[in-house]
Design a protein around this motif. Structure first.
Motif, PDB file in Angstrom:
ATOM      1  N   SER A 162     -11.305  -7.248  -0.060  1.00 23.14           N
ATOM      2  CA  SER A 162     -11.633  -8.477   0.774  1.00 23.14           C
ATOM      3  C   SER A 162     -10.668  -9.587   0.500  1.00 23.14           C
ATOM      4  CB  SER A 162     -13.045  -9.054   0.485  1.00 23.14           C
ATOM      5  OG  SER A 162     -12.993  -9.620  -0.877  1.00 23.14           O
ATOM      6  N   LYS A 163      -9.817  -9.476  -0.821  1.00 23.85           N
ATOM      7  CA  LYS A 163      -8.762 -10.395  -0.907  1.00 23.85           C
ATOM      8  C   LYS A 163      -7.514  -9.908  -0.417  1.00 23.85           C
ATOM      9  CE  LYS A 163     -11.497 -11.981  -4.577  1.00 23.85           C
ATOM     10  NZ  LYS A 163     -11.564 -12.857  -5.515  1.00 23.85           N
ATOM     11  N   GLY A 164      -7.709  -8.693   0.482  1.00 21.18           N
ATOM     12  CA  GLY A 164      -6.234  -8.130   0.988  1.00 21.18           C
ATOM     13  C   GLY A 164      -5.286  -7.482   0.009  1.00 21.18           C
ATOM     14  N   LEU A 165      -5.950  -7.091  -1.069  1.00 21.91           N
ATOM     15  CA  LEU A 165      -4.984  -6.769  -1.988  1.00 21.91           C
ATOM     16  C   LEU A 165      -4.682  -5.262  -2.029  1.00 21.91           C
ATOM     17  CD1 LEU A 165      -6.099  -9.215  -4.847  1.00 21.91           C
ATOM     18  CD2 LEU A 165      -3.799  -9.061  -3.782  1.00 21.91           C
ATOM     19  N   LEU A 166      -5.716  -4.593  -1.487  1.00 12.96           N
ATOM     20  CA  LEU A 166      -5.832  -2.991  -1.282  1.00 12.96           C
ATOM     21  C   LEU A 166      -4.832  -2.616  -0.393  1.00 12.96           C
ATOM     22  CD1 LEU A 166      -7.434  -1.963  -3.638  1.00 12.96           C
ATOM     23  CD2 LEU A 166      -9.330  -1.551  -2.104  1.00 12.96           C
ATOM     24  N   VAL A 167      -3.865  -1.573  -0.944  1.00 20.58           N
ATOM     25  CA  VAL A 167      -3.320  -0.834   0.074  1.00 20.58           C
ATOM     26  C   VAL A 167      -3.364   0.741  -0.065  1.00 20.58           C
ATOM     27  CG1 VAL A 167      -0.682  -0.402   0.653  1.00 20.58           C
ATOM     28  CG2 VAL A 167      -1.268  -2.612  -0.378  1.00 20.58           C
ATOM     29  N   ASP A 168      -3.396   1.186   0.913  1.00 16.27           N
ATOM     30  CA  ASP A 168      -3.600   2.563   1.125  1.00 16.27           C
ATOM     31  C   ASP A 168      -2.181   3.467   0.986  1.00 16.27           C
ATOM     32  OD1 ASP A 168      -6.446   3.763   2.366  1.00 16.27           O
ATOM     33  OD2 ASP A 168      -4.934   5.248   2.620  1.00 16.27           O
ATOM     34  N   PHE A 197      -0.318  -3.415  -5.294  1.00 17.02           N
ATOM     35  CA  PHE A 197       1.056  -3.551  -5.958  1.00 17.02           C
ATOM     36  C   PHE A 197       1.302  -4.954  -6.131  1.00 17.02           C
ATOM     37  CE2 PHE A 197       1.252   0.023  -2.869  1.00 17.02           C
ATOM     38  CZ  PHE A 197       2.172   0.976  -3.484  1.00 17.02           C
ATOM     39  N   VAL A 198       1.974  -5.180  -7.400  1.00 14.31           N
ATOM     40  CA  VAL A 198       2.032  -6.593  -7.849  1.00 14.31           C
ATOM     41  C   VAL A 198       3.557  -6.640  -7.904  1.00 14.31           C
ATOM     42  CG1 VAL A 198       1.542  -8.040  -9.675  1.00 14.31           C
ATOM     43  CG2 VAL A 198       0.000  -6.277  -9.099  1.00 14.31           C
ATOM     44  N   GLU A 199       3.927  -7.776  -7.552  1.00  9.71           N
ATOM     45  CA  GLU A 199       5.640  -8.074  -7.685  1.00  9.71           C
ATOM     46  C   GLU A 199       5.910  -7.914  -8.927  1.00  9.71           C
ATOM     47  OE1 GLU A 199       4.961 -12.264  -6.551  1.00  9.71           O
ATOM     48  OE2 GLU A 199       3.611 -10.999  -5.472  1.00  9.71           O
ATOM     49  N   GLY A 200       7.044  -7.672  -9.164  1.00  4.13           N
ATOM     50  CA  GLY A 200       7.834  -7.353 -10.675  1.00  4.13           C
ATOM     51  C   GLY A 200       7.454  -5.888 -11.255  1.00  4.13           C
ATOM     52  N   TRP A 201       6.656  -5.304 -10.813  1.00  3.65           N
ATOM     53  CA  TRP A 201       6.380  -3.792 -10.959  1.00  3.65           C
ATOM     54  C   TRP A 201       7.050  -2.878 -10.295  1.00  3.65           C
ATOM     55  CZ3 TRP A 201       4.932  -3.878 -15.935  1.00  3.65           C
ATOM     56  CH2 TRP A 201       4.366  -4.745 -16.479  1.00  3.65           C
ATOM     57  N   VAL A 205      -6.301   2.369  -8.151  1.00  2.00           N
ATOM     58  CA  VAL A 205      -7.415   1.802  -8.531  1.00  2.00           C
ATOM     59  C   VAL A 205      -8.519   2.785  -8.024  1.00  2.00           C
ATOM     60  CG1 VAL A 205      -9.206   0.278  -7.873  1.00  2.00           C
ATOM     61  CG2 VAL A 205      -6.712  -0.566  -7.994  1.00  2.00           C
ATOM     62  N   ARG A 206      -8.057   3.481  -6.888  1.00  2.00           N
ATOM     63  CA  ARG A 206      -8.992   4.759  -6.526  1.00  2.00           C
ATOM     64  C   ARG A 206      -8.224   5.779  -6.067  1.00  2.00           C
ATOM     65  NH1 ARG A 206     -14.664   3.966  -3.226  1.00  2.00           N
ATOM     66  NH2 ARG A 206     -15.661   5.758  -3.988  1.00  2.00           N
ATOM     67  N   LYS A 207      -8.391   7.073  -6.864  1.00  2.00           N
ATOM     68  CA  LYS A 207      -7.542   8.224  -6.296  1.00  2.00           C
ATOM     69  C   LYS A 207      -8.033   8.793  -4.915  1.00  2.00           C
ATOM     70  CE  LYS A 207      -9.018   9.810 -10.445  1.00  2.00           C
ATOM     71  NZ  LYS A 207      -9.175  10.602 -11.624  1.00  2.00           N
ATOM     72  N   VAL A 259      -3.303  -8.133 -11.997  1.00  2.00           N
ATOM     73  CA  VAL A 259      -4.045  -7.922 -10.680  1.00  2.00           C
ATOM     74  C   VAL A 259      -5.264  -8.733 -10.800  1.00  2.00           C
ATOM     75  CG1 VAL A 259      -5.578  -6.331  -9.342  1.00  2.00           C
ATOM     76  CG2 VAL A 259      -3.257  -5.455 -10.318  1.00  2.00           C
ATOM     77  N   ALA A 260      -5.927  -8.803 -11.992  1.00  2.00           N
ATOM     78  CA  ALA A 260      -7.063  -9.923 -12.305  1.00  2.00           C
ATOM     79  C   ALA A 260      -6.608 -11.337 -12.040  1.00  2.00           C
ATOM     80  CB  ALA A 260      -7.449  -9.645 -13.612  1.00  2.00           C
ATOM     81  N   LEU A 261      -5.488 -11.545 -12.397  1.00  2.00           N
ATOM     82  CA  LEU A 261      -5.021 -12.765 -12.189  1.00  2.00           C
ATOM     83  C   LEU A 261      -4.983 -12.956 -10.621  1.00  2.00           C
ATOM     84  CD1 LEU A 261      -3.870 -15.205 -13.867  1.00  2.00           C
ATOM     85  CD2 LEU A 261      -1.555 -14.266 -13.416  1.00  2.00           C
ATOM     86  N   LYS A 262      -4.355 -12.066  -9.628  1.00  2.00           N
ATOM     87  CA  LYS A 262      -4.394 -12.140  -8.377  1.00  2.00           C
ATOM     88  C   LYS A 262      -5.456 -12.367  -7.629  1.00  2.00           C
ATOM     89  CE  LYS A 262      -0.036 -11.253  -5.923  1.00  2.00           C
ATOM     90  NZ  LYS A 262       0.502 -10.668  -5.069  1.00  2.00           N
ATOM     91  N   ALA A 263      -6.859 -11.551  -8.147  1.00  2.00           N
ATOM     92  CA  ALA A 263      -7.852 -11.536  -7.539  1.00  2.00           C
ATOM     93  C   ALA A 263      -8.520 -12.758  -8.000  1.00  2.00           C
ATOM     94  CB  ALA A 263      -8.469 -10.174  -8.230  1.00  2.00           C
TER      95      ALA A 263
END
Ligand code: ARG
Length: 579
Positions: free
Chosen positions: A274-280, A288-292, A304-306, A351-355
């Motif tokens: 719902s926060k738009g962080l999940l990518v298929d 995906f987090v910047e910097g990694w 997060v989910r296989k 990720v927890a910070l972003k969320a």
């Protein structure tokens, strides 16, 4: 009153600051005979100001009040400032330590809620040397936090969930519940796991059964859950024995295993979505987090989910952050986990910070640690290439201590000797772990650990016993000399050095807890024990020249015993009364 070191720093900092705003002078023990501290910082300030270091140092020395705190001040041509504290200041500071049941350590100004994730062995898998580190360091941090007045929540994040349980449960069924449970409860965890793995690898039929079992486990099939509970229960029973042997404070109530987070995972993933962080990505749900990025520079996903729909270790750790900062309302969460998991944890924190679950980056801390190495400085393995069982290492340490005790302390009765062997053996292993900067690897060397000389657990325990033996001989109680106002003489150099060392407990404690570094507390306690040993050899206590000197020296001894005792307790190491 603060410790002399803190008083000096609070004077020197503004003095430097007036010359170069933001300058950070460093106070170190002086190596010059007759001086206590050396101030470094004039050189860096001089460079910025385009002046000579000695000139800058001379300016600093004129700082208000320095003269009244120090009996000697020396500026070297390189701009170092050497200071000798006024004896009065040492006596006044020590008086404060002596009058305080907390030995000068003030409680934290604000009590924080701190969740500490440590130990975390895996069900049906042996505890090895790596678990020693997390368990011992975590336990020590908890003790320090409690002493500082914080509210500590211990969480033993036991590995009790995942696809391997399909195989483990099927193996339990195959060998029979009773004998399987027995194998685990007596501590043959690796044996059980190895057999399960071998059977799994050898039989497609077992693989198929295991897969079905995982599905049954995840869907909450009652009989599968019952079998799963046997595996968990028998493993926990065994871990408790190890904790008991180690003398750590973890209990059953602290077990918050991976399975605990299982019911939260759907919600955690839904929130990320719902926060738009999940990518298929190829059917897997990722963040995906910047910097990694990978070494090749392509963005690195946190899976997060296989693609098969299963959740993994990352999802569970995201849930730990969600739960600890959300439900538990943690101010700080510590993850006492080995260095190889640095990237995993850093990505989860990001990720927890972003969320929005983690309120700010500094509140989740990876308390990382290095490896335990064998004598060849390679990973610590048996000749056959297997990892050592932690219990075997502990038993061997106690065995060695038993041998030392029977030759050194033959006069003690059997029970006392046995208790002593345990205190020395386990204490030695824990001390060697805690006294190493946790970021570094260290060699597991029982000969060094159990030595009564050098920076070892037994050396500290023995120093305290020596203090106490003076009181025993005189029929006095050391407790009568602590927590009362005293007048201490610092006439002899060794007396003065001991008094000064005793004033340093609070600042050593503060720097250890500030950086989550037990080794800083160890280094202080070792220095104190060394200074005490010199005092003990140079200054007669019960045969002191007069009554006043005797009382003063008894106070120094009582305080040394108190600080060493408190210090060892914070490290989680027993302090025997006699050795
Ligand atoms: N069970 C894991 C292991 O033995 C350690 C878990 C550490 N804690 C965590 N929240 N990831 O390697």
């Amino acid at each position: 009153m603060a410790a002399p070191e803190q008083i000096l720093t609070s004077l020197l900092k503004p003095a430097f600051d007036r010359l170069v705003p933001g300058a950070d002078p460093m106070l170190r023990p002086s190596s010059r005979e007759g001086f206590d501290f050396q101030v470094n910082g004039a050189m860096a300030a001089a460079k910025k100001l385009g002046r000579s270091p000695a000139d800058v140092a001379a300016d600093v020395v004129r700082a208000e009040g320095l003269g009244s705190l120090c009996s000697r001040v020396e500026v070297t041509p390189q701009g170092f400032v050497n200071l000798r504290l006024a004896d009065d200041l040492i006596v006044a500071c020590l008086g404060d330590v002596a009058a305080d049941a907390r030995l000068g350590v003030a409680p934290a100004s604000a009590s924080l809620k701190v969740v500490v994730d440590y130990s975390a062995p895996n069900v049906a898998k042996e505890m090895h040397a790596g678990h020693l580190r997390t368990t011992v360091i975590g336990d020590c941090l908890c003790r320090m936090l409690v002493f500082a007045g914080h509210h500590v929540i211990r969480e033993n994040h036991v590995g009790d969930w995942g696809t391997q349980f399909g195989m483990l449960i099927e193996h339990l069924v195959d060998v029979g519940e009773t004998s399987g449970a027995h194998e685990l409860s007596v501590g043959d965890l690796d044996g059980f796991y190895r057999q399960a793995r071998a059977a799994f690898d050898a039989s497609p039929e077992m693989q198929e059964r295991s897969r079905r079992r995982v599905v049954a486990l995840q869907s909450g099939d009652p009989d599968t859950l019952r079998l799963w509970r046997i595996l968990v229960e028998e493993s926990l029973r065994y871990f408790d024995e190890v904790y008991d042997k180690l003398g750590v404070e973890l209990t059953r109530d602290d077990v918050v295993g991976e399975s605990f987070y299982n019911p939260m995972l759907d919600e955690v993933v839904a929130q990320l979505d719902s926060k738009g962080l999940l990518v298929d990505s190829d059917g897997a749900k990722c963040v995906f987090v910047e910097g990694w990025t990978t070494r090749e520079g392509t963005p690195l996903p946190l899976i997060v989910r296989k693609s098969d729909g299963g959740y993994g270790y990352a999802a569970t750790d995201l849930a730990t952050l969600w739960d600890r900062f959300g439900r538990l309302g943690a101010d700080i969460a510590l993850y006492v986990v080995g260095a190889p998991q640095a990237q995993h944890l850093a990505m989860c924190f990001d990720v927890a910070l972003k969320a929005g679950w983690l309120p700010s980056p500094e509140r989740a801390v990876h308390v990382s640690f290095g490896s335990v190495l064998g004598p060849d400085r390679k990973m610590f393995k048996t000749r056959a290439g297997k990892t050592f069982k932690l219990v075997d290492l502990l038993d061997e340490a106690v065995e060695r201590a038993r041998a030392a005790v029977s030759s050194r302390s033959a006069e003690l009765d059997v029970d006392e000797r046995e208790d002593l062997a345990r205190a020395i053996g386990i204490g030695a292993v824990k001390y060697s772990d805690l006294s190493t900067d946790r970021a570094r690897d260290y060699v597991f060397d029982l000969d060094r650990m159990i030595s009564f000389d050098g920076n070892t657990g037994p050396y500290l325990q023995y120093a305290r016993v020596r203090c106490l033996s003076i009181f025993r001989r005189a029929g006095l109680d050391p407790a009568d000399f602590v927590g009362v106002p005293v007048e201490v003489g610092v006439g002899e150099p060794a007396e003065r050095a001991l008094a000064l060392a005793l004033t340093g407990f609070s600042s050593a404690f503060a720097s250890a807890i500030e950086t989550w570094s037990p080794h800083k507390l160890c280094a202080y306690l070792y220095d104190l024990a060394v200074v005490f040993t010199s005092f003990f050899e140079a200054c007669p206590v019960l045969k002191a020249p007069d009554e006043t000197t005797m009382r003063s020296r008894l106070t120094l001894c009582a305080l040394t015993a108190a600080v060493l005792g408190q210090g060892l307790e914070l490290l989680g190491i027993d302090s025997p009364e006699r050795m």
